[in-house]
Design an enzyme around this catalytic site. Structure first.
Site, PDB file in Angstrom:
ATOM      1  N   LYS A 170       0.850  -1.200   0.000  1.00  0.00           N
ATOM      2  CA  LYS A 170       0.000   0.000   0.000  1.00  0.00           C
ATOM      3  C   LYS A 170       0.884   1.247   0.000  1.00  0.00           C
ATOM      4  O   LYS A 170       1.474   1.601   1.007  1.00  0.00           O
ATOM      5  CB  LYS A 170      -0.899   0.040   1.234  1.00  0.00           C
ATOM      6  N   GLU A 245      10.759   1.727   9.765  1.00  0.00           N
ATOM      7  CA  GLU A 245      11.770   2.734   9.413  1.00  0.00           C
ATOM      8  C   GLU A 245      11.082   4.076   9.653  1.00  0.00           C
ATOM      9  O   GLU A 245      10.207   4.474   8.886  1.00  0.00           O
ATOM     10  CB  GLU A 245      12.208   2.532   7.961  1.00  0.00           C
ATOM     11  N   CYS A 279      14.071  11.229   5.727  1.00  0.00           N
ATOM     12  CA  CYS A 279      14.164  10.760   7.115  1.00  0.00           C
ATOM     13  C   CYS A 279      15.598  10.797   7.639  1.00  0.00           C
ATOM     14  O   CYS A 279      15.832  11.029   8.820  1.00  0.00           O
ATOM     15  CB  CYS A 279      13.593   9.363   7.247  1.00  0.00           C
ATOM     16  N   GLU A 378      11.224  16.106  14.286  1.00  0.00           N
ATOM     17  CA  GLU A 378      11.456  15.999  12.845  1.00  0.00           C
ATOM     18  C   GLU A 378      10.551  17.001  12.138  1.00  0.00           C
ATOM     19  O   GLU A 378       9.328  16.932  12.262  1.00  0.00           O
ATOM     20  CB  GLU A 378      11.120  14.573  12.393  1.00  0.00           C
TER      21      GLU A 378
HETATM   22  P1  NDP Z   1       2.354   8.622   7.972  1.00  0.00           P
HETATM   23  O1  NDP Z   1       3.170   7.825   8.892  1.00  0.00           O
HETATM   24  O2  NDP Z   1       0.952   8.971   8.359  1.00  0.00           O
HETATM   25  O3  NDP Z   1       2.230   7.886   6.544  1.00  0.00           O
HETATM   26  C1  NDP Z   1       3.076   6.867   6.077  1.00  0.00           C
HETATM   27  C2  NDP Z   1       2.256   5.728   5.479  1.00  0.00           C
HETATM   28  O4  NDP Z   1       1.457   5.137   6.500  1.00  0.00           O
HETATM   29  C3  NDP Z   1       1.285   6.154   4.384  1.00  0.00           C
HETATM   30  O5  NDP Z   1       1.162   5.122   3.426  1.00  0.00           O
HETATM   31  C4  NDP Z   1      -0.013   6.292   5.150  1.00  0.00           C
HETATM   32  O6  NDP Z   1      -1.167   6.179   4.338  1.00  0.00           O
HETATM   33  C5  NDP Z   1       0.088   5.116   6.107  1.00  0.00           C
HETATM   34  N1  NDP Z   1      -0.758   5.212   7.296  1.00  0.00           N
HETATM   35  C6  NDP Z   1      -1.348   6.306   7.839  1.00  0.00           C
HETATM   36  N2  NDP Z   1      -2.061   5.956   8.936  1.00  0.00           N
HETATM   37  C7  NDP Z   1      -1.929   4.615   9.081  1.00  0.00           C
HETATM   38  C8  NDP Z   1      -2.434   3.660  10.020  1.00  0.00           C
HETATM   39  N3  NDP Z   1      -3.222   4.020  11.027  1.00  0.00           N
HETATM   40  N4  NDP Z   1      -2.060   2.380   9.880  1.00  0.00           N
HETATM   41  C9  NDP Z   1      -1.254   1.993   8.878  1.00  0.00           C
HETATM   42  N5  NDP Z   1      -0.777   2.841   7.936  1.00  0.00           N
HETATM   43  C10 NDP Z   1      -1.102   4.135   8.038  1.00  0.00           C
HETATM   44  O7  NDP Z   1       3.138   9.932   7.635  1.00  0.00           O
HETATM   45  P2  NDP Z   1       2.544  11.343   7.137  1.00  0.00           P
HETATM   46  O8  NDP Z   1       2.329  11.240   5.705  1.00  0.00           O
HETATM   47  O9  NDP Z   1       1.335  11.761   7.908  1.00  0.00           O
HETATM   48  O10 NDP Z   1       3.724  12.314   7.516  1.00  0.00           O
HETATM   49  C11 NDP Z   1       3.781  12.857   8.826  1.00  0.00           C
HETATM   50  C12 NDP Z   1       5.197  12.986   9.308  1.00  0.00           C
HETATM   51  O11 NDP Z   1       5.798  11.705   9.379  1.00  0.00           O
HETATM   52  C13 NDP Z   1       6.116  13.781   8.391  1.00  0.00           C
HETATM   53  O12 NDP Z   1       5.996  15.139   8.594  1.00  0.00           O
HETATM   54  C14 NDP Z   1       7.453  13.230   8.792  1.00  0.00           C
HETATM   55  O13 NDP Z   1       7.896  13.872   9.950  1.00  0.00           O
HETATM   56  C15 NDP Z   1       7.168  11.778   9.102  1.00  0.00           C
HETATM   57  N6  NDP Z   1       7.468  10.895   7.951  1.00  0.00           N
HETATM   58  C16 NDP Z   1       8.603  10.146   8.012  1.00  0.00           C
HETATM   59  C17 NDP Z   1       8.950   9.366   6.930  1.00  0.00           C
HETATM   60  C18 NDP Z   1      10.185   8.546   6.931  1.00  0.00           C
HETATM   61  O14 NDP Z   1      10.746   8.300   5.862  1.00  0.00           O
HETATM   62  N7  NDP Z   1      10.653   8.060   8.053  1.00  0.00           N
HETATM   63  C19 NDP Z   1       8.146   9.327   5.716  1.00  0.00           C
HETATM   64  C20 NDP Z   1       6.947  10.115   5.769  1.00  0.00           C
HETATM   65  C21 NDP Z   1       6.642  10.864   6.863  1.00  0.00           C
HETATM   66  P3  NDP Z   1      -1.880   7.466   3.677  1.00  0.00           P
HETATM   67  O15 NDP Z   1      -0.936   8.600   3.781  1.00  0.00           O
HETATM   68  O16 NDP Z   1      -2.141   7.046   2.302  1.00  0.00           O
HETATM   69  O17 NDP Z   1      -3.111   7.688   4.473  1.00  0.00           O
END
Ligand code: NDP
Length: 475
Positions: A170, A245, A279, A378
Site C-alpha cells: 500500500k 523505518e 528521514c 522531525e
Molecule cells: P504517515 O506515517 O501517516 O504515513 C506513512 C504511510 O502510513 C502512508 O502510506 C499512510 O497512508 C500510512 N498510514 C497512515 N495511517 C496509518 C495507520 N493508522 N495504519 C497503517 N498505515 C497508516 O506519515 P505522514 O504522511 O502523515 O507524515 C507525517 C510525518 O511523518 C512527516 O511530517 C514526517 O515527519 C514523518 N514521515 C517520516 C517518513 C520517513 O521516511 N521516516 C516518511 C513520511 C513521513 P496514507 O498517507 O495514504 O493515508
C-alpha cells in the site's frame, strides 16, 4: 490525467469493491493530475488471499529463478526511466534532476543490489553440530510513505522477492503513481500470480488493515513514529513481526579541521534535497564555537547554489508535498522564532515570486539550543539548526541527545577524531565526509528511528525465518 481506478490482485488489474476515490495533486501547480481508488477491507482480503495462495510455490522457487526475476525487473525498470522520472516530479514535486539521480536511481539500485546480494546469500548453513535453514517469513504487508515513491517500496519488494515472500503493498495516497508503474513492470516481466498485490487506499483502512490482518505474517512500514507505534500495537495482537523505518533528527558534526565551505554546502544540501523531506537528513548542524561566524558566512555564500522553484526547470529545491506539510513546516519556523533561535536565512512564507505551489523558504536557524523543539522534532522540510559546541565530548553528547538514531554525519580531516565521533554516534548509519553511497550497506535506525535493517543482504534477512535442524542428513 492519470486515472488508475483498479487494484492489482492475483496477477490482474481488478475493479475496487468500493466507490471511493482520491484525487492526486501536483504540489508545484496545485492542480489535480489524476485519481486513484480507495480500496476496501474486501479488496485487501482478496489481495492477502492471493498472496497466501502464492506462498507455497513462490517461497520454494529456486534462488536462480529469483535472481533472474530481480534482474528482469531492473532491466524493465530501466526501460521505463523517463516515465518514472516524469511521474515522480509530477506527484512529489521533486526537481527533474533529483527525480532522476536520487529517486529513479534508488529504485533501480535496490532491485539490482537484491539480485547481487542474493547471488552470495546462503539459505542453509552447516554449523558443525546443527544446520540452520532460512525460510521465507510468509506473506508480507508493505506500507510506504510519500517522500520517496520508488526507494522505500523498491527496497521492500526487492528484499521480499529475494526471500520468496509474496507481498501486499500500500503506497501513500499522496504519491501513488510510481508504485503503479512498478506494478506494470512486475506484470510485464511475469512476477508469479499473487506474489505481488497492490491495494491503493487510505492509511486508516488499508494500512491499518494490513497491520492487523491475521493472514499477514510480517509488516514492513516506513513513515511517522505515531503510525509506527499503531502498527506495532496491531501486530502485537497476533505476535507478528514488524520492521519500522521511522523518523530522524540526525546530527552533522563539523570538526575544527573541516573545510568550512564544503561542510556548509553539505548542511544546506541536506535540507535542499527533496525539500528536506528525508528521514535521514542532517537537521542539526554541530559547529565548533570558534567556527560559528565563518560557518554562518559560508551558509549564506553557498545558499544560492540551491535555487527554489519550478521542478521542471533547473532548480534544486521544489515544493513540499502538500499544503498540510507546508503548514507543518511553517509552524515549526514560527516555533523556532518563539523559542528564541535566530533566523540566519529564510523564514515563514513562500519564496518571492512563488505564490502557487507549496514552496517553503530554505531556512537556517542559528543560536539554537539542543533542547528546543526545532532541535528535537522531525520537521520534514527545508529547515536546519546550527548548534555550537566546545569539545568533541560535548559534540557527541549533543548528537545523541535526541530520541532518534537514524543517521549521523561527520566532516573533518583528522582520522582518529573522525573515527571517534562516527563510532560514538548512536545511529544506524554514519557517513564520514563525502563517502559514497552503498546499496549493500544496511539501513535502519536505533532508538525511536525504528526496528530492523533494510537494503542488501540485511534487507533479505528481514523476510526470512530461521530454523534450526538437529541431525539434518549430510548430502
Ligand atoms: P504517515 O506515517 O501517516 O504515513 C506513512 C504511510 O502510513 C502512508 O502510506 C499512510 O497512508 C500510512 N498510514 C497512515 N495511517 C496509518 C495507520 N493508522 N495504519 C497503517 N498505515 C497508516 O506519515 P505522514 O504522511 O502523515 O507524515 C507525517 C510525518 O511523518 C512527516 O511530517 C514526517 O515527519 C514523518 N514521515 C517520516 C517518513 C520517513 O521516511 N521516516 C516518511 C513520511 C513521513 P496514507 O498517507 O495514504 O493515508
Amino acid at each position: 490525467m492519470r486515472n488508475y481506478l483498479k487494484h492489482y490482485i492475483n496477477g490482474e488489474w481488478v475493479e475496487s469493491t468500493g466507490n471511493e476515490t482520491e484525487e492526486v495533486i501536483n504540489p508545484a501547480t496545485e492542480e489535480v493530475i489524476g485519481t486513484i481508488s480507495l480500496g476496501t477491507k474486501e479488496d485487501l482480503d482478496k489481495a492477502v488471499q492471493a498472496a497466501r495462495d502464492a506462498f507455497p510455490s513462490f517461497s520454494k522457487t529456486p534462488k536462480e529463478e529469483r535472481i533472474k526475476l530481480l534482474e528482469n525487473i531492473a532491466a524493465e525498470y530501466e526501460n521505463r526511466k523517463e516515465e518514472i522520472i516524469e511521474t515522480i516530479t509530477a506527484e512529489l514535486g521533486s526537481p527533474k534532476s533529483i527525480s532522476e539521480n536520487v529517486h529513479y536511481m534508488m529504485g533501480y539500485n535496490h532491485f539490482s543490489q537484491a539480485a547481487e546480494s542474493l547471488r552470495d546469500f546462503s539459505f542453509i548453513e552447516d554449523r558443525g553440530g546443527h544446520t540452520v535453514m532460512k525460510d521465507s517469513v510468509g506473506v508480507s504487508g508493505l506500507i510506504t510513505p510519500w517522500n520517496f515513491p520508488t526507494n522505500q517500496i523498491s527496497t521492500k519488494i526487492a528484499s521480499a522477492f529475494a526471500a520468496g515472500s509474496p507481498v501486499v503493498a500500500k503506497p501513500a495516497e499522496l504519491t501513488p503513481f510510481a508504485a503503479i508503474i512498478l506494478t506494470e513492470i512486475f506484470d510485464k516481466v511475469g512476477v508469479p500470480k499473487g506474489a505481488f498485490n497492490l491495494v491503493n487506499g487510505s492509511g486508516s483502512v488499508i494500512g491499518d488493515g494490513i497491520s492487523s490482518h491475521p493472514d499477514i505474517d510480517f509488516v514492513s512500514f516506513t513513515g511517522s513514529g505515531a503510525v509506527g507505534q499503531k502498527i506495532m500495537q496491531n501486530a502485537s495482537e497476533r505476535i507478528a513481526n514488524v520492521a519500522l523505518e521511522l523518523g530522524g533528527k540526525s546530527p552533522l558534526v563539523v570538526l575544527e579541521d573541516a573545510d568550512v565551505e564544503n561542510a556548509a554546502r553539505a548542511a544546506v544540501s541536506h535540507i535542499a534535497t527533496n525539500s528536506g523531506q528525508v528521514c535521514s537528513a542532517a537537521t542539526r548542524v554541530l559547529v565548533p564555537s570558534s567556527m560559528k561566524d565563518s560557518f554562518e558566512e559560508a551558509i549564506k555564500k553557498v545558499l544560492p547554489e540551491f535555487p527554489v522553484g519550478d521542478p521542471q526547470g533547473d532548480n534544486h529545491i521544489g515544493p513540499l508535498v502538500s499544503q498540510k506539510q507546508w503548514n507543518t513546516v511553517q509552524s515549526y519556523i514560527e516555533k523556532g522564532q518563539e523559542e528564541g533561535a535566530t533566523l540566519l536565512v529564510g523564514g515563514t512564507g513562500k519564496p518571492e515570486g512563488l505564490d502557487k505551489g507549496y514552496y517553503a523558504k530554505p531556512t537556517v536557524f542559528t543560536n539554537v539550543n539542543n533542547d528546543m523543539v526545532i532541535a528535537q522534532e522531525e520537521i520534514f522540510g527545508p529547515v536546519t539548526c546550527l548548534i555550537t559546541y566546545d569539545t568533541i565530548e560535548e559534540a557527541i553528547e549533543i548528537s545523541n541527545d535526541v530520541k532518534y538514531g537514524l543517521a549521523g554525519y561527520v566532516f573533518g580531516e583528522d582520522e582518529q577524531t573522525l573515527a571517534k565521533v562516527a563510532s560514538s554516534i548512536r545511529a544506524g548509519r554514519v557517513k564520514i565526509n563525502d563517502a559514497e553511497a552503498d546499496f549493500a550497506a544496511p539501513f535502519g535506525g536505533y532508538k525511536q528511528s525504528g526496528i530492523g535493517r533494510e537494503w542488501g543482504d540485511y534487507g533479505i534477512e528481514e523476510y526470512l525465518e530461521v530454523k534450526t535442524v538437529l541431525g539434518y542428513p549430510k548430502m
